[in-house]
Write a protein that holds these residues in place. Structure first.
Motif, PDB file in Angstrom:
ATOM      1  N   GLY A 189      -2.083 -10.024  -0.903  1.00  0.00           N
ATOM      2  CA  GLY A 189      -2.925  -9.585  -2.010  1.00  0.00           C
ATOM      3  C   GLY A 189      -2.216  -8.785  -3.081  1.00  0.00           C
ATOM      4  N   ALA A 190      -0.900  -8.605  -2.960  1.00  0.00           N
ATOM      5  CA  ALA A 190      -0.175  -7.771  -3.922  1.00  0.00           C
ATOM      6  C   ALA A 190      -0.095  -8.442  -5.285  1.00  0.00           C
ATOM      7  N   HIS A 191      -0.242  -7.625  -6.329  1.00  0.00           N
ATOM      8  CA  HIS A 191      -0.099  -8.079  -7.707  1.00  0.00           C
ATOM      9  C   HIS A 191       1.258  -7.645  -8.238  1.00  0.00           C
ATOM     10  N   THR A 201      13.320  -6.640 -26.761  1.00  0.00           N
ATOM     11  CA  THR A 201      14.721  -6.264 -26.994  1.00  0.00           C
ATOM     12  C   THR A 201      15.291  -5.484 -25.815  1.00  0.00           C
ATOM     13  N   SER A 202      14.420  -4.950 -24.959  1.00  0.00           N
ATOM     14  CA  SER A 202      14.852  -4.269 -23.745  1.00  0.00           C
ATOM     15  C   SER A 202      13.738  -4.416 -22.718  1.00  0.00           C
ATOM     16  N   LEU A 203      14.095  -4.269 -21.461  1.00  0.00           N
ATOM     17  CA  LEU A 203      13.110  -4.415 -20.386  1.00  0.00           C
ATOM     18  C   LEU A 203      12.606  -3.050 -19.937  1.00  0.00           C
ATOM     19  N   PRO A 204      11.326  -2.964 -19.577  1.00  0.00           N
ATOM     20  CA  PRO A 204      10.781  -1.679 -19.140  1.00  0.00           C
ATOM     21  C   PRO A 204      11.285  -1.313 -17.750  1.00  0.00           C
ATOM     22  N   PRO A 205      11.046  -0.077 -17.309  1.00  0.00           N
ATOM     23  CA  PRO A 205      11.421   0.317 -15.951  1.00  0.00           C
ATOM     24  C   PRO A 205      10.731  -0.578 -14.924  1.00  0.00           C
ATOM     25  N   LEU A 206      11.365  -0.711 -13.761  1.00  0.00           N
ATOM     26  CA  LEU A 206      10.874  -1.597 -12.702  1.00  0.00           C
ATOM     27  C   LEU A 206      10.547  -0.795 -11.453  1.00  0.00           C
ATOM     28  N   ALA A 207       9.416  -1.110 -10.834  1.00  0.00           N
ATOM     29  CA  ALA A 207       8.994  -0.476  -9.586  1.00  0.00           C
ATOM     30  C   ALA A 207       8.705  -1.559  -8.552  1.00  0.00           C
ATOM     31  N   LEU A 208       8.495  -1.138  -7.321  1.00  0.00           N
ATOM     32  CA  LEU A 208       8.155  -2.058  -6.233  1.00  0.00           C
ATOM     33  C   LEU A 208       6.872  -1.580  -5.564  1.00  0.00           C
ATOM     34  N   TYR A 209       5.895  -2.485  -5.476  1.00  0.00           N
ATOM     35  CA  TYR A 209       4.665  -2.179  -4.735  1.00  0.00           C
ATOM     36  C   TYR A 209       4.644  -3.021  -3.464  1.00  0.00           C
ATOM     37  N   ILE A 210       4.380  -2.370  -2.329  1.00  0.00           N
ATOM     38  CA  ILE A 210       4.307  -3.042  -1.027  1.00  0.00           C
ATOM     39  C   ILE A 210       2.905  -2.837  -0.465  1.00  0.00           C
ATOM     40  N   HIS A 211       2.208  -3.934  -0.176  1.00  0.00           N
ATOM     41  CA  HIS A 211       0.834  -3.813   0.322  1.00  0.00           C
ATOM     42  C   HIS A 211       0.780  -4.003   1.837  1.00  0.00           C
ATOM     43  N   GLN A 247       8.953 -13.269 -22.247  1.00  0.00           N
ATOM     44  CA  GLN A 247       7.558 -13.305 -21.808  1.00  0.00           C
ATOM     45  C   GLN A 247       7.305 -12.355 -20.649  1.00  0.00           C
ATOM     46  N   ILE A 248       6.033 -12.240 -20.310  1.00  0.00           N
ATOM     47  CA  ILE A 248       5.590 -11.372 -19.216  1.00  0.00           C
ATOM     48  C   ILE A 248       4.864 -12.238 -18.204  1.00  0.00           C
ATOM     49  N   LEU A 249       5.313 -12.159 -16.972  1.00  0.00           N
ATOM     50  CA  LEU A 249       4.769 -12.985 -15.900  1.00  0.00           C
ATOM     51  C   LEU A 249       3.944 -12.119 -14.947  1.00  0.00           C
ATOM     52  N   ARG A 250       2.743 -12.592 -14.621  1.00  0.00           N
ATOM     53  CA  ARG A 250       1.913 -11.915 -13.619  1.00  0.00           C
ATOM     54  C   ARG A 250       1.803 -12.786 -12.381  1.00  0.00           C
ATOM     55  N   THR A 251       1.850 -12.143 -11.211  1.00  0.00           N
ATOM     56  CA  THR A 251       1.778 -12.858  -9.939  1.00  0.00           C
ATOM     57  C   THR A 251       0.758 -12.204  -9.025  1.00  0.00           C
ATOM     58  N   VAL A 252       0.155 -13.021  -8.155  1.00  0.00           N
ATOM     59  CA  VAL A 252      -0.760 -12.530  -7.117  1.00  0.00           C
ATOM     60  C   VAL A 252      -0.451 -13.284  -5.833  1.00  0.00           C
ATOM     61  N   LYS A 253      -0.350 -12.567  -4.725  1.00  0.00           N
ATOM     62  CA  LYS A 253      -0.062 -13.184  -3.434  1.00  0.00           C
ATOM     63  C   LYS A 253      -1.356 -13.446  -2.657  1.00  0.00           C
ATOM     64  N   GLU A 254      -1.282 -14.367  -1.715  1.00  0.00           N
ATOM     65  CA  GLU A 254      -2.406 -14.685  -0.834  1.00  0.00           C
ATOM     66  C   GLU A 254      -2.980 -13.408  -0.224  1.00  0.00           C
TER      67      GLU A 254
END
Length: 413
Positions: free
Chosen positions: A292-294, A25-35, A302-309
């Motif tokens: 390699g960032a997740h 019903t609402s989205l959680p807070p959003l952050a940014l991770y930089i590897h 839905q909830i989407l998970r991602t992983v970079k090379e």
């Protein structure tokens, strides 16, 4: 095969059948991770995605290429978070303090131009004392970094050498002193149960760290991780009883010094807690960019998970073909969500309000009551259902508590 990120909205609609049973019903807070993936030297205990830095005469051009790649990576990810603001940025590694002041300023300016930020956003950068310079710290602060996390690990030169650290104790002291001049928030990373370390030596490390009064301290037990140098050539580390004795005395000293334990490995004075990690542990969202960032991004369904090379050279080549740079992209299934949520939230000493579970997974708490009751009966979870919180025993046996929430079969659509 991963789908290209340039069409994420269509991809999410196509995969809506995998959504959890109740929409968010609402989205959680959003952050940014930089590897930032490079280090001057790989530590023998480290299992993070870090790689030997290029030679000094090549590093400037590689840094420029990598920053351009990070900006492109962010642009590919933006359709997943249109209209949302980021509350924190964490630049981790690797050794991000190898970045030039000008390079970091360019990167953060590019981020600001592409995504809205909270006015009081917390921006953290990890730093190795061996790569610290006053000029760089001044530039980092001017670019907007307001929290620095220093990988001190120990103030004992012998232990630093055995850990494969490139800095010495004097450099650690200098780095902390400089950091306090430039940043309002400073974290010190310490490790204990080091090779041949005594209880007295561990306490001496902590006492010296506390003398700097930085306000935040992270304390980690040295663990031997698979696929590390220490896994192949194990050092002589303190036995389990000695390590527990160390931990008890260290926790007592931190409490006396006014550092409240708010997460398994994190201690802070009032108003000094790490906002980025609090969001992570409370099952908030975060974009992950870099090698390699997740990432974890929620939508209404839905909830989407991602992983970079992972490898930086491959990442630099593949980022121009996002479907290659993105090595994993998947919707988290309903049966996985209770464990994923508890894996994070129960690390917090005070836990989280119970409504966070339904707010951030889309699953009603009633669906996992059997697991909750099991955890309460085993005295691992607090019986107050207004707060999902581990007991003192539960914190001591946290893995056992978290595993109770594995594989809830009735949560799939």
């Amino acid at each position: 095969m991963s789908q290209p990120l340039e069409q994420p909205i269509l991809w999410l609609k196509k995969n809506a059948r995998n959504a959890v049973g109740t929409q968010l019903t609402s989205l959680p807070p959003l952050a940014l991770y930089i590897h930032f993936p490079w280090c001057e030297k790989k530590c023998p205990y480290c299992d993070f995605n870090s790689h030997q830095a290029p030679a000094q005469d090549q590093f400037a051009s590689q840094e420029a290429r990598y920053i351009d790649a990070l900006i492109l990576d962010l642009e590919h990810s933006l359709p997943l978070v249109w209209g949302r603001r980021i509350r924190s940025i964490f630049i981790g590694g690797g050794t991000p303090s190898l970045i030039s002041g000008a390079g970091l300023d360019y990167l953060l300016a590019a981020v600001r131009a592409r995504i809205p930020m909270d006015a009081d956003i917390e921006i953290t950068l990890e730093a190795n004392p061996g790569s610290v310079e006053s000029e760089n710290f001044a530039a980092y602060a001017a670019s907007g970094v307001n929290r620095i996390s220093l990988g001190i690990q120990s103030f004992n030169d012998q232990h630093l050498s055995r850990l494969g650290r490139i800095h010495r104790a004097d450099e650690a002291r200098k780095a902390i002193t400089l950091a306090k001049q430039y940043f309002p928030k400073v974290n010190i990373d310490l490790m204990y149960a080091l090779p041949d370390q005594t209880v007295e030596e561990a306490l001496a490390d902590l006492e010296e760290a506390l003398s700097f009064d930085t306000g935040h301290l992270s304390l980690y037990h040295l663990t031997i991780e698979p696929n590390t140098y220490f896994a192949k050539f194990p050092p002589s580390i303190p036995d389990e009883d000695t390590a527990y004795d160390m931990q008890d005395k260290l926790l007592e000293a931190l409490q006396i010094a006014g550092y409240g334990r708010y997460e398994i490995s994190a201690f802070a004075k009032p108003n000094a807690r790490c906002q980025h990690n609090l969001n992570y542990w409370a099952f908030g969202d975060y974009l992950g960019i870099g090698a390699g960032a997740h990432g974890k991004v929620s939508s209404a369904q839905q909830i989407l998970r991602t992983v970079k090379e992972r490898h930086p050279e491959t990442y630099l080549k593949d980022i121009y073909s996002p479907s290659k740079a993105l090595i994993e992209e998947r919707v988290v299934q309903g049966s996985e969500l209770p464990f994923e949520f508890m894996l994070n939230a129960l690390r917090l000493i005070d836990g989280v309000p119970s409504h966070y579970f339904s707010d951030r997974t889309g699953i009603e708490l009633t669906h996992i009551m059997s697991a909750i009751n099991d955890a309460i009966e085993k005295k691992l979870l607090d019986s107050n259902l207004n707060q999902l919180k581990a007991t003192t025993l539960g914190l001591q046996f946290l893995n056992d508590l978290q595993e109770i929430f594995l594989d809830e079969p009735d949560l799939e659509n």
